[in-house]
Write a protein that holds these residues in place. Structure first.
Motif, mmCIF file in Angstrom:
data_model
loop_
_atom_site.group_PDB
_atom_site.id
_atom_site.type_symbol
_atom_site.label_atom_id
_atom_site.label_comp_id
_atom_site.label_asym_id
_atom_site.label_seq_id
_atom_site.Cartn_x
_atom_site.Cartn_y
_atom_site.Cartn_z
ATOM 1 N N GLU A 27 0.838 -1.207 0.000
ATOM 2 C CA GLU A 27 0.000 0.000 0.000
ATOM 3 C C GLU A 27 0.874 1.258 0.000
ATOM 4 O O GLU A 27 0.616 2.207 -0.755
ATOM 5 N N ASN A 28 1.942 1.252 0.863
ATOM 6 C CA ASN A 28 2.824 2.415 0.892
ATOM 7 C C ASN A 28 3.575 2.580 -0.423
ATOM 8 O O ASN A 28 3.746 3.697 -0.925
ATOM 9 N N PHE A 29 4.024 1.461 -0.969
ATOM 10 C CA PHE A 29 4.746 1.536 -2.249
ATOM 11 C C PHE A 29 3.834 2.086 -3.347
ATOM 12 O O PHE A 29 4.233 2.953 -4.136
ATOM 13 N N GLN A 30 2.593 1.591 -3.383
ATOM 14 C CA GLN A 30 1.665 2.050 -4.415
ATOM 15 C C GLN A 30 1.336 3.533 -4.240
ATOM 16 O O GLN A 30 1.285 4.295 -5.218
ATOM 17 N N THR A 31 1.179 3.945 -2.951
ATOM 18 C CA THR A 31 0.852 5.351 -2.700
ATOM 19 C C THR A 31 1.978 6.262 -3.153
ATOM 20 O O THR A 31 1.763 7.276 -3.835
ATOM 21 N N VAL A 36 4.964 9.874 -6.926
ATOM 22 C CA VAL A 36 6.099 10.194 -7.781
ATOM 23 C C VAL A 36 5.659 10.383 -9.233
ATOM 24 O O VAL A 36 6.110 11.307 -9.924
ATOM 25 N N SER A 37 4.773 9.499 -9.714
ATOM 26 C CA SER A 37 4.347 9.578 -11.121
ATOM 27 C C SER A 37 3.338 10.687 -11.363
ATOM 28 O O SER A 37 3.140 11.113 -12.507
ATOM 29 N N GLY A 38 2.682 11.161 -10.288
ATOM 30 C CA GLY A 38 1.667 12.190 -10.444
ATOM 31 C C GLY A 38 0.366 11.661 -10.990
ATOM 32 O O GLY A 38 -0.490 12.440 -11.458
ATOM 33 N N GLN A 39 0.161 10.340 -10.953
ATOM 34 C CA GLN A 39 -1.060 9.732 -11.471
ATOM 35 C C GLN A 39 -2.013 9.431 -10.324
ATOM 36 O O GLN A 39 -1.597 9.224 -9.187
ATOM 37 N N ALA A 40 -3.277 9.379 -10.623
ATOM 38 C CA ALA A 40 -4.287 9.021 -9.634
ATOM 39 C C ALA A 40 -4.239 7.528 -9.379
ATOM 40 O O ALA A 40 -3.930 6.744 -10.290
ATOM 41 N N PRO A 41 -4.529 7.053 -8.161
ATOM 42 C CA PRO A 41 -4.509 5.613 -7.882
ATOM 43 C C PRO A 41 -5.523 4.861 -8.733
ATOM 44 O O PRO A 41 -6.643 5.325 -8.968
ATOM 45 N N ALA A 42 -5.098 3.714 -9.213
ATOM 46 C CA ALA A 42 -5.977 2.871 -10.024
ATOM 47 C C ALA A 42 -6.911 2.085 -9.135
ATOM 48 O O ALA A 42 -6.508 1.522 -8.137
ATOM 49 N N THR A 43 -8.190 2.044 -9.504
ATOM 50 C CA THR A 43 -9.188 1.340 -8.697
ATOM 51 C C THR A 43 -9.939 0.276 -9.488
ATOM 52 O O THR A 43 -10.818 -0.387 -8.946
#
Length: 511
Positions: A27-31, A36-43
């Motif tokens: 979860e921390n890595f994905q956050t 870093v990438s500036g992208q919204a989380p994928a759901t």
């Protein structure tokens, strides 16, 4: 603008995980990856197998450890196991931390400037740990934060950037804890004052209780300090011992007085009984004389009357002597009780303090010096003593009187207390001589403190019958030396004071 490759994003994410010292969970890595990438989380997908496969393709695999973790990462993605993936990320994070540490060790001066010096980090850690005893054990959260902060500070190459939020959080929590402790101390002091005031009100005629209540009220008057409480504790022990001794003697004197009074009453009753018996005997003799008709009948009756009278006179003389002795013993016992009560009253206020000025007396000064010498040697801290003597004090007494001289001493003491620090202690050494004990003070600083006192006296004139009198003093200052006792330092200060007198007075000299 060209899109950043996933491999670069993955490396930056691992670096950010290491810099922030976050637990490397998926979860921390994905956050952080999305940060870093500036992208919204994928759901859309429950398990981002495609994205993780792309990350797997760009993860480094040059060393044996990296190759092992790369295979472990591939197996975790294939099995869609978050637990295996977490273990893999933990391994990569540990490798990243080691890389960061090595890089910090090999970095240039600008990069190393971001790391705290080891000595400074250790001092901050000790500061954090030393604040905890004053906070108690109630707030478990601040205790945990302090332990974590100290542990972080004792790591090699402490990052100032990573330390700042930890210190901010601890300081924020500490502000609430200190406010609570200050409130507790203030409430406790008020409660003690109320208790001691009520003790005094409940026993207005008992000098022993009055003395105890007064001493306890002084002990609980803010501002409180450990040094002051230690002094009061020592004083109370001495006061309680003297009061107990005087109290026992007073009780013994009172018991003796009761015994004398009981004996006095018993003697009076015996005198009354004896007088009644003799009176009855005389009445019987008088009746028998009235019925007598012959002279030979009267002669024995007269002898009996004379014998009774002689017995009455003898008993009266003995009783008078006993009563006189009882009265003298009673008067002596009464005087003793009065003296004991006065001694009991004096013991409550003059155990270790000078009655005229309210400063420590010789005994109080010796005990204070003993404590400060032990403390200075224990902490390897400097300690200074200053011995000051009023200039031309005899002339002042001769010209204006001893009452004015006493008032001048009080004026000096009042002025000195305005210049002294809370930890300094003032004692009357004898006559017009005073000693100031200055802990944590180098000799140069002590000389400057005495000179400030001299300047303060020039701005505060002493008034005697509307006459302005300038009070000055000469002083010697000595710093305690290794393996030197307090008497040695006082002797050196006394010699320096004598030289100051010889040099023109109103001077301060270091020994």
């Amino acid at each position: 603008m060209a899109e950043t490759p996933p491999s670069v994003l993955a490396r930056e994410t691992l670096k950010l995980l290491a810099a922030r010292r976050m637990v490397p969970t998926p979860e921390n890595f994905q956050t952080l990856y999305h940060e870093v990438s500036g992208q919204a989380p994928a759901t859309a997908a429950a398990f981002p197998q495609t994205q993780l496969a792309q990350i797997h393709s760009v993860l480094p695999g040059q060393t044996a450890a990296q190759k092992r973790l790369l295979e472990q990462f591939k197996s975790a993605v294939a099995a869609q196991s978050w637990a295996m993936l977490q273990n893999t990320l933990v391994g990569y994070a540990n490798l990243g931390l080691k890389t960061v540490e090595v890089a910090a060790a090999n970095a240039g001066p600008e990069a190393r400037a971001q790391s705290l010096p080891a000595t400074l980090a250790e001092q901050i850690a000790r500061l954090v740990e030393n604040t905890l005893p004053a906070l108690g054990e109630d707030d478990t959260r601040i205790l945990q934060m302090a332990r974590e902060l100290a542990q972080h500070l004792r790591q090699p190459q402490v990052s100032a950037t990573a330390l700042e939020p930890l210190l901010n959080n601890f300081a924020y929590r500490l502000s609430f804890a200190t406010e609570d402790q200050a409130g507790v101390r203030a409430a406790l002091a008020q409660l003690l004052q109320l208790v001691f005031e009520n003790i005094a009100l409940l026993s207005p005629d008992d000098q022993w209780m009055q003395g105890q209540a007064q001493a306890l009220q002084q002990a609980s008057t803010p501002p409180l300090s450990l040094r002051r409480l230690n002094e009061v504790q020592q004083r109370l022990k001495d006061v309680i011992g003297k009061q107990a001794e005087a109290r026992d003697r007073e009780l013994q004197a009172q018991a003796q007085m009761k015994e004398l009074l009981a004996l006095f009453i018993d003697r009076l009753s015996k005198m009354d009984a004896s007088s009644s018996a003799h009176h009855a005997q005389l009445e019987q003799c008088a009746a028998r004389i009235g019925h007598a008709t012959q002279l030979h009948e009267i002669t024995p009756l007269l002898e009996e009357v004379m014998s009774a009278v002689r017995a009455m006179a003898l008993q009266s003389k003995v009783a008078a002597g006993e009563l006189h002795d009882l009265r003298e013993r009673t008067d002596a016992t009464h005087v003793q009780i009065v003296q004991l009560r006065q001694a009991l009253k004096d013991a409550s206020t003059q155990a270790r303090h000078d009655p005229l000025t309210g400063t420590l007396n010789r005994k109080g000064m010796e005990e204070a010096l003993s404590r400060e010498v032990a403390r200075a040697r224990r902490n390897d801290a400097p300690l200074c003593v200053a011995l000051l003597d009023l200039d031309n004090f005899k002339a002042l007494n001769d010209r204006l009187g001893h009452a004015t001289g006493d008032a001048a001493l009080k004026h000096l003491v009042d002025t000195t207390r305005t210049v002294m620090r809370p930890q300094d202690q003032l004692a009357r050494y004898g006559g017009e001589e005073f000693v100031i004990v200055m802990p944590d003070t180098q000799v140069a600083e002590a000389v400057q403190a005495m000179q400030r006192l001299q300047r303060e006296l020039t701005t505060r004139y002493f008034l005697a019958n509307r006459e302005r009198v300038l009070i000055t003093f000469s002083a010697g200052v000595a710093q305690m030396q290794a393996h030197e006792d307090s008497s040695g330092a006082l002797e050196r200060a006394d010699r320096a004071m004598y030289l100051a007198k010889q040099s023109g007075k109103n001077r301060v000299l270091a020994a």
